[in-house]
Design an enzyme around this catalytic site. Structure first.
Site, PDB file in Angstrom:
ATOM      1  N   SER B 190       9.869   9.751 -54.484  1.00 41.09           N
ATOM      2  CA  SER B 190       9.968   8.381 -54.891  1.00 41.09           C
ATOM      3  C   SER B 190      10.958   7.857 -55.672  1.00 41.09           C
ATOM      4  CB  SER B 190       8.215   7.913 -55.940  1.00 41.09           C
ATOM      5  OG  SER B 190       8.572   8.959 -57.699  1.00 41.09           O
ATOM      6  N   HIS B 218       4.205   7.975 -50.209  1.00 39.04           N
ATOM      7  CA  HIS B 218       5.758   7.395 -50.097  1.00 39.04           C
ATOM      8  C   HIS B 218       5.701   7.028 -48.551  1.00 39.04           C
ATOM      9  CE1 HIS B 218       6.676   5.004 -53.839  1.00 39.04           C
ATOM     10  NE2 HIS B 218       6.090   6.380 -54.580  1.00 39.04           N
ATOM     11  N   LYS B 249      -0.044   1.311 -51.340  1.00 36.06           N
ATOM     12  CA  LYS B 249       1.139   0.970 -50.651  1.00 36.06           C
ATOM     13  C   LYS B 249       1.460   1.014 -49.583  1.00 36.06           C
ATOM     14  CE  LYS B 249       3.698   4.039 -54.665  1.00 36.06           C
ATOM     15  NZ  LYS B 249       1.835   4.734 -55.290  1.00 36.06           N
TER      16      LYS B 249
END
Lengths: 77, 415
Positions: B190, B218, B249
């Site tokens: 990240s 991610h 996300k």
């Protein structure tokens, strides 16, 4: 013993050009994180054919090359 | 009352210490929905300012996608607001199991279990599947939630240097006497935006009979040709034993997470993982929203393709402007400034130019590696990115960092 342990710490944990002495603070100085102590303990046990009890493998006892040597010598007896 | 003035003073001193050390975090209030353009109140009480957001994890622009919002509304109407129970008492609806099956298919695994967040998934999974006879070997840059999960597990723990496969192999040899060895990594890291070498890691795990864990928070939805994640990108779909990921996300941006992988390990989480056992699961409208997100992403790769193109445009623009970025091809693009104060100053000036991007510095990243972490979205249009590049050029010129080497920046501003 000092040089062997110092070289192992440099190879294992130092990722930049940080200078290391026998008295450099390893854990409190942020060079070795407490998670990574396990491989150091296993290295010492294999190298010197000793067994270090978990309650003796403290951040304080591992905080410099000289302190580690003191600990190892205790179990070499 | 036990909260005496002495106790209050002690806590006040701790907070003052954080402020003095430059570590005090302040929230910025957003008055609009999450999107490429947002309205922000900062500092508190200031007039609203319309800015381009380049620091959200809204990789696919799904946070406010009209079809997702509509699906969440419908889920709210059909399944209610909350469950008032943990899953195994009376907190499991048909849509929870539907979502688990859809995630399993999307990630190419055997089974999936939902958690209130990926933080909870990572906190619960290790202690559920490992014992004191086992060892966890993790990359030194894994996410904080994994570190917390490791702390909660009785298995031995060791680390390997970031993405260093020789070092990982040494550790697998060192711990070969353990009952189980679990190698732990992020798929995309990240802070640096680099990608784990999962193909090599699978090879090593097969060679040393180790299990492999990957946090895909991610990467899920956009890494790999069809957005399935780093395991697709590296050609090892079906070979990862445990995947954790988030719905906070790329996969919608609301909340929730999961453990997905070998069916026995997932079942063990259902029996033993404490965040699953002792917390309500994802609320019905969010479940309905994530189901819609997966339907959209399974039907077309348009959004991850647009993100890929936006990312290439952004990386090229920053390099051409003379800024130093971390190499890679993911939408996490750190602009390296090395000095903590410089990172904070550049962030503030970008905000004045209408660009919302945050500076990161020690202890979030290593000492001397301060940066602005930019994150690109499929919700961005090229004109957003052009405006953001113009702001970076203007602010970069002010601080005389364009075209300068790392050493030149450090010589001028220090580490």
């Amino acid at each position: 013993m000092q040089e062997i342990i110092k070289n192992y710490v440099i190879k294992e944990y130092v990722e930049d050009d940080t200078e290391l002495t026998y008295d450099s603070p390893l854990i409190s100085g942020g060079i070795v994180d407490s998670f990574s102590m396990v491989s150091l303990k296993r290295f010492l046990e294999n190298k010197y054919n000793i067994s270090i009890p978990d309650d003796k493998a403290t951040p304080e006892a591992f905080d410099s090359v000289n302190k580690i040597c003191t600990l190892v010598r205790e179990y070499l007896k | 009352m036990a909260y005496s003035n002495t106790t209050r003073g002690m806590y006040s001193d701790i907070l003052t210490g954080l402020k003095d050390a430059g570590l005090f975090k302040q929230e910025r209030f957003i008055h609009s929905a999450q999107a490429a353009e947002i309205e922000v109140e900062f500092p508190a009480g200031a007039p609203l300012k319309k800015v381009i957001n380049i620091c959200a994890n809204n990789y696919l622009g799904m946070s406010s996608h009209p079809e997702v919002v509509k699906a969440a509304h419908e889920g709210l109407d059909s399944h209610g607001y909350g469950m008032s129970s943990v899953r195994f008492i009376c907190g499991t609806q048909d849509i929870h199991r539907t979502l688990e099956q859809m995630v399993t298919k999307f990630l190419g695994t055997e089974d999936t279990i939902l958690f209130p967040s990926c933080m909870d998934a990572n906190a619960g999974v290790f202690e559920a599947v490992l014992t004191k006879d086992d060892v966890m070997i993790s990359d030194r840059l894994v996410h904080a939630s994994i570190i917390d999960g490791i702390r909660l597990c009785s298995a031995m723990h060791d680390t390997f240097k970031h993405s260093d496969m020789e070092h990982l192999e040494e550790k697998l040899q060192l711990h070969n006497d353990k009952r189980l060895k679990l190698v732990i990594t992020d798929g995309v890291f990240s802070m640096d935006g680099d990608t784990a070498k999962l193909d090599k890691m699978v090879e090593l795990c097969e060679k040393y009979d180790a299990l492999l864990f990957v946090d895909e928070s991610h990467s899920s939805g956009f890494i790999g040709k069809t957005g399935r994640g780093t395991h697709e990108h590296c050609g090892v779909m079906g070979k990862i034993d445990i995947i954790t990921t988030t719905f906070g996300k790329g996969l919608g941006g609301a909340s929730g997470g999961c453990v997905s992988g070998r069916k026995e390990l997932v079942e063990l989480c259902r029996q033993k993982a404490r965040p699953y056992l002792f917390s309500n699961t994802i609320a019905p409208p969010v479940v309905a929203g994530v189901i819609k997100v997966l339907e959209i992403l399974s039907a077309s790769t348009d959004r991850r393709d647009k993100l890929e193109n936006n990312t290439a445009f952004w990386r090229k623009g920053l390099i051409e402007a003379g800024l130093i970025i971390k190499a890679g091809d993911t939408p996490i693009v750190p602009v390296m400034l090395f000095n903590a104060k410089l990172a904070q100053d550049v962030s503030r000036d970008l905000y004045d130019e209408g660009i919302y991007a945050i500076g990161f510095f020690f202890p979030v990243v290593p000492q001397g590696q301060a940066r602005i972490r930019t994150q690109i979205s499929a919700g961005h249009e090229i004109h957003h990115l052009e405006k953001a590049l113009e702001a970076f050029r203007k602010v970069g010129k002010k601080y005389d960092i364009l075209g300068k080497s790392k050493q030149e920046i450090i010589d001028r501003y220090g580490m």
